[in-house]
Design a protein around this motif. Structure first.
Motif, PDB file in Angstrom:
ATOM      1  N   GLY A 189       0.853  -1.205  -0.108  1.00 35.54           N
ATOM      2  CA  GLY A 189      -0.031  -0.099   0.107  1.00 35.54           C
ATOM      3  C   GLY A 189       0.845   1.383  -0.005  1.00 35.54           C
ATOM      4  N   CYS A 190       2.049   1.242  -0.338  1.00 38.24           N
ATOM      5  CA  CYS A 190       2.851   2.276  -0.171  1.00 38.24           C
ATOM      6  C   CYS A 190       3.300   2.765  -1.687  1.00 38.24           C
ATOM      7  N   TYR A 191       2.511   4.121  -1.947  1.00 36.97           N
ATOM      8  CA  TYR A 191       3.056   4.928  -3.205  1.00 36.97           C
ATOM      9  C   TYR A 191       3.903   5.893  -2.687  1.00 36.97           C
ATOM     10  N   GLY A 192       5.102   5.919  -3.516  1.00 38.36           N
ATOM     11  CA  GLY A 192       6.244   6.772  -3.096  1.00 38.36           C
ATOM     12  C   GLY A 192       7.030   6.355  -2.278  1.00 38.36           C
ATOM     13  N   VAL A 193       8.511   6.760  -2.188  1.00 38.28           N
ATOM     14  CA  VAL A 193       9.436   6.367  -1.264  1.00 38.28           C
ATOM     15  C   VAL A 193       9.351   6.791   0.178  1.00 38.28           C
ATOM     16  N   GLU A 194       8.737   8.284   0.190  1.00 35.54           N
ATOM     17  CA  GLU A 194       8.537   8.608   1.514  1.00 35.54           C
ATOM     18  C   GLU A 194       7.529   7.719   2.402  1.00 35.54           C
ATOM     19  N   GLN A 195       6.439   7.489   1.679  1.00 33.44           N
ATOM     20  CA  GLN A 195       5.437   6.269   2.553  1.00 33.44           C
ATOM     21  C   GLN A 195       5.962   5.062   2.871  1.00 33.44           C
ATOM     22  N   ALA A 196       6.848   4.579   1.901  1.00 30.38           N
ATOM     23  CA  ALA A 196       7.521   3.140   1.913  1.00 30.38           C
ATOM     24  C   ALA A 196       8.519   3.271   3.283  1.00 30.38           C
ATOM     25  N   SER A 197       9.414   4.474   3.130  1.00 24.79           N
ATOM     26  CA  SER A 197      10.314   4.699   4.301  1.00 24.79           C
ATOM     27  C   SER A 197       9.705   4.820   5.490  1.00 24.79           C
TER      28      SER A 197
END
Length: 554
Positions: A189-197
Motif C-alpha cells: 500500500g505504499c505509493y512513493g518512497v517517503e511513504q515506504a520509508s
C-alpha cells in the motif's frame, strides 16, 4: 553535349563501380530517403500526440486509495506525513546510487531513452515473437506510470518514447529522479518512497541508510512479492542483489557490500498510522489490508488513486466495539481477551471483525489467527453430520450422537464446513478441535445459508482512477451439506423471535462462545484468555454474550 547525354553521364563518385553496384547504391539512397521521410512522419505524429499530455502531471504525487464502507463512508484518511513529496534534496546519495545501479546505469548520460538497449530488446522480442524485453529507463518508467501507458504494443511504446523525450526536455535529471521515487509503488500500500520509508523503517527518506535504500530499490521490480512485510527473506535477497550491482558500477566497495549483506534486514514498522489514518477499528483495517494486498498482488495492480468498495460497516464495527467495551468493563478482568465476526451468510461479505481487546497493547488478530478450543460449540456440526448420514441427533448429547458416526467421516464433514483443524478424530465428538472465530462464523453461516459454505471477503469492488472496475467479488458458496440437514440442525438450536443461536463453553469454561443468525447476518463472539484457563463467572458472561450477538443480527 545535349541534355540526354548529360543525364546519362555517370557520377564521378560511382563511375568506377560496376553497373550492378551502382544500381544497389541508387536503390539504397532512395530507400534511405524513403525511410527518413517515414521516420520523420512517425516522429511528427507521436510528437504531436505527446504534446497533448500535460507535463505538470509528472510532478504530482501519486494519489492515495480511497476505502469506502457499505454506506459509502470513507474508512481511511490519508496521513498528513505521507502527503509531502520528497525533492532531490531529500534523497541520500546512496539511494540514488542504488536506483541507478539496479534500474538504469546510464541514467545520467542518456536522453531519456537508452537506444542501444532498446534495439537489443527489440531484436530479442522479434526472436521471441512477444514483448519479453522492455529496456525501460527511469524516465520511461516515469512516463508510463504517470500516464498509465501499460498496454504492450508498438503504438504504446512509441508514445511512451515521445513522452519520455518531452519529460527529459522539460525537467532536469534530479527532478526526474525525485518524481520517479514519489510515484513508484513500493508494495504493502505504499505509493512513493517517503511513504515506504515511513511504513517499513519509521523514518523519513533522507535518514535511510545504505541497507534500507537498497531494500526499497529491490522492491520496485516486484512490489507485491518483495515487500518485506510479506516476504522478508525475499526482500533481503533483493537488497543483496542491489548491493552487488552497486559494487559492479563502482558505487560501493566489495567489503562494504559484504558487511551489509551479512547484517539481517531489520524492520521498524510503526503502527502509529492507526491513530491518524484509521477511523474504524484497527483490527478490521489490518484484516482488510491483508485481503487488499492479496488482490493487488494477484492482479499486479501498482497504480494509486483506487476506489475500494469494502464490505465493512463502520456502524456495525462501532456498535460491536461499544458492546464489547461495556462487557469487559463490567467484568473488570484485565487479562480477558475477545474476538468477534459479523458477516452476511448469503454472500460471505464480512461487515465487522475485531481481533482483541486493544490493538495498541496487542495487534495480534485473534479473530483470524488464534486457534481456540471449540468444545460444545462444535455440537451443531455433530448434529448436522448425523442428519447428513440419516442418523438421529440426540439433542443435548453430542457425544452420544457421535457414537453413530465414523470419526474420520466427521473430520471430512467438518472440513466441508470450513474448519481447518487440527483434529483429533478419536476425541472429535467431545469438541476437541480448535478453530479461529472466523472459521466458526463461516461454519455457522453455512447452516444459515442452507448448507452452502460462503467464501468470506472484505472487498466488494476496486475501481481505478478512471472509474473502471478492475476487480469485482462475486459470491461463490460451496455446497457442504444438504439444505434439509442444515435447516433441521438450526431447528435443534435455541430459537427466539426469529433468531437462531447457540451459546456455550469449551472444556470447563476455557473458551466462551456465542453465535447467532437472523435474516442475512451471522455473528460469532468469543471470550477467553490467550493462555487457555477457565473464565470466572462464565454463566453470567454467556448470558450477556447471547444478548449481544442477538442484538448484532437483529
Amino acid at each position: 553535349m545535349n541534355w540526354k547525354s548529360e543525364q546519362n553521364s555517370k557520377s564521378p563518385m560511382t563511375s568506377w563501380m560496376p553497373e550492378w553496384l551502382q544500381l544497389c547504391v541508387r536503390v539504397a539512397i532512395r530507400l534511405f530517403i524513403l525511410g527518413l521521410i517515414i521516420f520523420l512522419l512517425i516522429a511528427g505524429y507521436y510528437g504531436y500526440r505527446a504534446q497533448q499530455f500535460n507535463l505538470d502531471k509528472v510532478a504530482e504525487q501519486q494519489q492515495q486509495n480511497v476505502l469506502l464502507d457499505t454506506s459509502g463512508l470513507q474508512l481511511q484518511l490519508t496521513n498528513a506525513k505521507f502527503q509531502d513529496c520528497i525533492t532531490q534534496d531529500d534523497l541520500p546519495p546512496h539511494l540514488i546510487d542504488a536506483l541507478i545501479a539496479r534500474e538504469d546505469t546510464n541514467f545520467q548520460t542518456h536522453c531519456g531513452v537508452d537506444f542501444k538497449g532498446l534495439i537489443r530488446a527489440t531484436l530479442r522480442n522479434i526472436k521471441d515473437m512477444s514483448f519479453t524485453q522492455g529496456a525501460s529507463t527511469l524516465s520511461m518508467q516515469l512516463a508510463r506510470n504517470t500516464y498509465d501507458i501499460r498496454a504492450k504494443s508498438i503504438d504504446r511504446k512509441l508514445l511512451e518514447i515521445a513522452l519520455t523525450l518531452r519529460i527529459e526536455q522539460h525537467y532536469n535529471k534530479e527532478q526526474i529522479m525525485a518524481f520517479y521515487l514519489n510515484r513508484i509503488y513500493f508494495g504493502s500500500g505504499c505509493y512513493g518512497v517517503e511513504q515506504a520509508s515511513q511504513k517499513y523503517f519509521s523514518k523519513p527518506t533522507k535518514d535511510l541508510n545504505i541497507s534500507e535504500s537498497a531494500t526499497l530499490v529491490g522492491i520496485i521490480r516486484g512490489p507485491h512479492i518483495f515487500s518485506p512485510l510479506r516476504n522478508l527473506p525475499a526482500a533481503q535477497e533483493q537488497r543483496d542483489q542491489v548491493l552487488d550491482r552497486m559494487v559492479d558500477i563502482g558505487r560501493l566497495s566489495p567489503a562494504e557490500a559484504k558487511q551489509i549483506e551479512d547484517t539481517p534486514l531489520t524492520l521498524h514498522q510503526s503502527d502509529s498510522e492507526s491513530a491518524d489514518t484509521v477511523r474504524c477499528n484497527p483490527y478490521a483495517m489490518k484484516a482488510l489490508d491483508r485481503h487488499l494486498q492479496e488482490i493487488l498482488a494477484e492482479k499486479d495492480v501498482r497504480e494509486g488513486a483506487l476506489t475500494i468498495q469494502t464490505t465493512l460497516s463502520q456502524q456495525s464495527i462501532e456498535t460491536a466495539q461499544q458492546d464489547i467495551d461495556q462487557l469487559l468493563s463490567e467484568n473488570g478482568d484485565q487479562e480477558l481477551q475477545v474476538a468477534c465476526v459479523i458477516l452476511n451468510h448469503a454472500t460471505g461479505a464480512i461487515h465487522c471483525i475485531i481481533g482483541g481487546k486493544s490493538y495498541t497493547h496487542s495487534p495480534f488478530n485473534r479473530a483470524l489467527d488464534s486457534k481456540i478450543d471449540l468444545g460444545n460449540a462444535f455440537t451443531p456440526f455433530i448434529y448436522a453430520a448425523a442428519l447428513e448420514r440419516s442418523k438421529p441427533p440426540i439433542k443435548g448429547q453430542p457425544a452420544q450422537t457421535g457414537k453413530q458416526l465414523d470419526p474420520n467421516d466427521m473430520v471430512g464433514i467438518a472440513k466441508r464446513f470450513g474448519f481447518k483443524g487440527p483434529f483429533n478424530s478419536e476425541e472429535i465428538f467431545y469438541g476437541s478441535a480448535t478453530c479461529t472465530p472466523l472459521e466458526l462464523a463461516t461454519a455457522y453461516a453455512t447452516l444459515a445459508n442452507e448448507g452452502k459454505r460462503p467464501h468470506t471477503y472484505y472487498i466488494q469492488e476496486i475501481k481505478n482512477r478512471q472509474g473502471e472496475s478492475i476487480f469485482k467479488n462475486t459470491p461463490s458458496p460451496k455446497p457442504a451439506i444438504q439444505p434439509g440437514s442444515a435447516k433441521a440442525t438450526l431447528d435443534l438450536l435455541n430459537n427466539f423471535q426469529g433468531i437462531t443461536s447457540h451459546s456455550t463453553t469449551a472444556f470447563g469454561g476455557r473458551a466462551l462462545w456465542s453465535m447467532a443468525k437472523s435474516g442475512d447476518l451471522t455473528a460469532v463472539l468469543w471470550l477467553g484468555y490467550d493462555q487457555p484457563e477457565p473464565v470466572p463467572n462464565s454463566s453470567e458472561l454467556i448470558r450477556k454474550m447471547r444478548k449481544i450477538t442477538h442484538s448484532w443480527v437483529n
